[in-house]
Write a protein that holds these residues in place. Structure first.
Motif, PDB file in Angstrom:
ATOM      1  N   LYS A 130       0.836  -1.204   0.000  1.00 20.81           N
ATOM      2  CA  LYS A 130       0.000   0.000   0.000  1.00 20.81           C
ATOM      3  C   LYS A 130       0.863   1.242   0.000  1.00 20.81           C
ATOM      4  O   LYS A 130       1.736   1.417   0.851  1.00 20.81           O
ATOM      5  CB  LYS A 130      -0.913  -0.001   1.222  1.00 20.81           C
ATOM      6  CG  LYS A 130      -1.937   1.134   1.193  1.00 20.81           C
ATOM      7  CD  LYS A 130      -2.912   1.034   2.357  1.00 20.81           C
ATOM      8  CE  LYS A 130      -3.960   2.143   2.271  1.00 20.81           C
ATOM      9  NZ  LYS A 130      -4.945   2.055   3.376  1.00 20.81           N
ATOM     10  N   ASP A 131       0.645   2.093  -0.970  1.00 18.56           N
ATOM     11  CA  ASP A 131       1.338   3.383  -1.082  1.00 18.56           C
ATOM     12  C   ASP A 131       0.257   4.439  -1.254  1.00 18.56           C
ATOM     13  O   ASP A 131      -0.385   4.527  -2.306  1.00 18.56           O
ATOM     14  CB  ASP A 131       2.287   3.372  -2.283  1.00 18.56           C
ATOM     15  CG  ASP A 131       3.105   4.665  -2.403  1.00 18.56           C
ATOM     16  OD1 ASP A 131       2.729   5.656  -1.755  1.00 18.56           O
ATOM     17  OD2 ASP A 131       4.111   4.670  -3.126  1.00 18.56           O
ATOM     18  N   GLY A 132       0.032   5.234  -0.195  1.00 20.12           N
ATOM     19  CA  GLY A 132      -1.074   6.189  -0.241  1.00 20.12           C
ATOM     20  C   GLY A 132      -2.400   5.458  -0.202  1.00 20.12           C
ATOM     21  O   GLY A 132      -2.649   4.630   0.669  1.00 20.12           O
ATOM     22  N   PHE A 133      -3.247   5.703  -1.200  1.00 18.83           N
ATOM     23  CA  PHE A 133      -4.550   5.058  -1.247  1.00 18.83           C
ATOM     24  C   PHE A 133      -4.578   3.896  -2.247  1.00 18.83           C
ATOM     25  O   PHE A 133      -5.646   3.346  -2.528  1.00 18.83           O
ATOM     26  CB  PHE A 133      -5.634   6.090  -1.622  1.00 18.83           C
ATOM     27  CG  PHE A 133      -5.803   7.165  -0.586  1.00 18.83           C
ATOM     28  CD1 PHE A 133      -6.482   6.909   0.594  1.00 18.83           C
ATOM     29  CD2 PHE A 133      -5.273   8.424  -0.786  1.00 18.83           C
ATOM     30  CE1 PHE A 133      -6.629   7.896   1.560  1.00 18.83           C
ATOM     31  CE2 PHE A 133      -5.411   9.426   0.170  1.00 18.83           C
ATOM     32  CZ  PHE A 133      -6.096   9.160   1.350  1.00 18.83           C
ATOM     33  N   LYS A 134      -3.426   3.549  -2.785  1.00 12.54           N
ATOM     34  CA  LYS A 134      -3.366   2.493  -3.787  1.00 12.54           C
ATOM     35  C   LYS A 134      -2.527   1.319  -3.298  1.00 12.54           C
ATOM     36  O   LYS A 134      -1.633   1.474  -2.470  1.00 12.54           O
ATOM     37  CB  LYS A 134      -2.768   3.027  -5.094  1.00 12.54           C
ATOM     38  CG  LYS A 134      -3.586   4.122  -5.749  1.00 12.54           C
ATOM     39  CD  LYS A 134      -2.925   4.598  -7.036  1.00 12.54           C
ATOM     40  CE  LYS A 134      -3.739   5.701  -7.698  1.00 12.54           C
ATOM     41  NZ  LYS A 134      -3.097   6.179  -8.955  1.00 12.54           N
ATOM     42  N   ASN A 135      -2.835   0.124  -3.817  1.00 12.81           N
ATOM     43  CA  ASN A 135      -2.044  -1.074  -3.552  1.00 12.81           C
ATOM     44  C   ASN A 135      -1.329  -1.483  -4.833  1.00 12.81           C
ATOM     45  O   ASN A 135      -1.969  -1.670  -5.870  1.00 12.81           O
ATOM     46  CB  ASN A 135      -2.932  -2.217  -3.060  1.00 12.81           C
ATOM     47  CG  ASN A 135      -3.371  -2.036  -1.620  1.00 12.81           C
ATOM     48  OD1 ASN A 135      -2.601  -2.287  -0.700  1.00 12.81           O
ATOM     49  ND2 ASN A 135      -4.600  -1.580  -1.419  1.00 12.81           N
ATOM     50  N   ILE A 161      10.304   4.218  -6.566  1.00 10.94           N
ATOM     51  CA  ILE A 161      10.346   4.098  -5.109  1.00 10.94           C
ATOM     52  C   ILE A 161       8.919   4.210  -4.570  1.00 10.94           C
ATOM     53  O   ILE A 161       8.196   5.164  -4.892  1.00 10.94           O
ATOM     54  CB  ILE A 161      11.239   5.194  -4.481  1.00 10.94           C
ATOM     55  CG1 ILE A 161      12.677   5.062  -4.980  1.00 10.94           C
ATOM     56  CG2 ILE A 161      11.191   5.097  -2.949  1.00 10.94           C
ATOM     57  CD1 ILE A 161      13.591   6.194  -4.496  1.00 10.94           C
ATOM     58  N   TYR A 162       8.528   3.225  -3.763  1.00  4.58           N
ATOM     59  CA  TYR A 162       7.224   3.233  -3.118  1.00  4.58           C
ATOM     60  C   TYR A 162       7.413   3.573  -1.642  1.00  4.58           C
ATOM     61  O   TYR A 162       8.382   3.141  -1.010  1.00  4.58           O
ATOM     62  CB  TYR A 162       6.546   1.870  -3.229  1.00  4.58           C
ATOM     63  CG  TYR A 162       6.329   1.415  -4.648  1.00  4.58           C
ATOM     64  CD1 TYR A 162       5.144   1.692  -5.314  1.00  4.58           C
ATOM     65  CD2 TYR A 162       7.308   0.686  -5.325  1.00  4.58           C
ATOM     66  CE1 TYR A 162       4.936   1.267  -6.626  1.00  4.58           C
ATOM     67  CE2 TYR A 162       7.114   0.262  -6.631  1.00  4.58           C
ATOM     68  CZ  TYR A 162       5.927   0.552  -7.274  1.00  4.58           C
ATOM     69  OH  TYR A 162       5.732   0.130  -8.565  1.00  4.58           O
ATOM     70  N   SER A 163       6.491   4.325  -1.074  1.00  9.50           N
ATOM     71  CA  SER A 163       6.559   4.698   0.331  1.00  9.50           C
ATOM     72  C   SER A 163       5.311   4.187   1.038  1.00  9.50           C
ATOM     73  O   SER A 163       4.181   4.510   0.637  1.00  9.50           O
ATOM     74  CB  SER A 163       6.670   6.215   0.488  1.00  9.50           C
ATOM     75  OG  SER A 163       6.863   6.563   1.835  1.00  9.50           O
ATOM     76  N   SER A 164       5.529   3.378   2.074  1.00  7.13           N
ATOM     77  CA  SER A 164       4.400   2.748   2.749  1.00  7.13           C
ATOM     78  C   SER A 164       4.519   2.929   4.259  1.00  7.13           C
ATOM     79  O   SER A 164       5.605   2.790   4.833  1.00  7.13           O
ATOM     80  CB  SER A 164       4.355   1.257   2.407  1.00  7.13           C
ATOM     81  OG  SER A 164       3.251   0.633   3.026  1.00  7.13           O
TER      82      SER A 164
END
Length: 225
Positions: A130-135, A161-164
């Protein structure tokens, strides 16, 4: 390489496991403990594939320890007490070895472990993050490393780069422990994408990632076996 830990309050029992493992390839006993309390501290911070676990130990039993462990590796119980066998399988134990056990019986248990790990590794090559409101669907092989950043983890892949918002323990649960290893309080790396290890740092593509003293011996032991 399968990373293993032995937990037993009897030094002779640890020696037997060490002796048997010398005859088996691709299993590395990276640590051993004579009580459940110290083992718990280690297991909560390090991804491990397999535990050789005694049940009847002072202060905290092996079964009590497992109940406190959120991320549960594969378990082979090693005990002198047959009466715990039924309860042990409630913890999805791979095998239950009654002391004293010979190498031939020990090898059967190890073969069960290898079959289960191979089966699990063949099931998935990805997980969802999950990154923000998306998976997002993240392929394991695409990950370069994971970095702690405040209350977030940055998952650095070959593409982006994903931030979770999650903890290291939560991300470790999603990763195959044979491919990912923690080398610093703030970093987990993908061994497959590591190109060089030099001067207490790891090179992954253009990134230089530090190896901390607390994790150095464990990391070098894993890659050299």
């Amino acid at each position: 390489m399968i990373r293993a830990v032995a937990i037993d309050d009897e030094p002779k029992a640890i020696k037997v496991i060490e002796h048997h493992l010398l005859k088996i390839k691709n299993i590395d006993l990276i640590a051993h403990f004579n009580n459940a309390e110290n083992a718990l501290i280690f297991l909560k911070q390090n991804p491990i594939d397999l535990i050789f676990l005694d049940i009847n130990m002072p202060n905290k039993s092996g079964l009590e320890m497992l109940k406190e462990l959120k991320l549960k590796p594969h378990v082979i119980f090693t005990t002198a007490y047959a009466e715990f066998a039924l309860e042990s399988y409630n913890h999805d134990a791979i095998d239950y070895l009654l002391k004293p056990f010979e190498f031939e019986r020990f090898l059967i248990a190890i073969q069960k472990v290898k079959r289960r790990i191979n089966s699990q590794n063949n099931l998935n090559t990805y997980f969802f993050l999950k990154d923000g409101f998306k998976n997002f669907k993240i392929e394991y092989d695409s990950i370069l490393f994971i970095k702690g950043s405040g209350n977030y983890l940055d998952v650095v892949t070959k593409e982006k780069i994903y931030s979770s918002r999650m903890t290291f323990l939560e991300i470790i649960e999603k990763l195959p422990s044979t491919q990912f290893i923690r080398i610093h309080q703030s970093y987990i790396i993908n061994i497959k994408n590591t190109s060089k290890i030099e001067n207490n740092q790891v090179s992954i593509e253009s990134y230089k990632i530090p190896i901390s003293g607390n994790y150095k011996d464990l990391f070098l032991n894993c890659i050299n076996n």
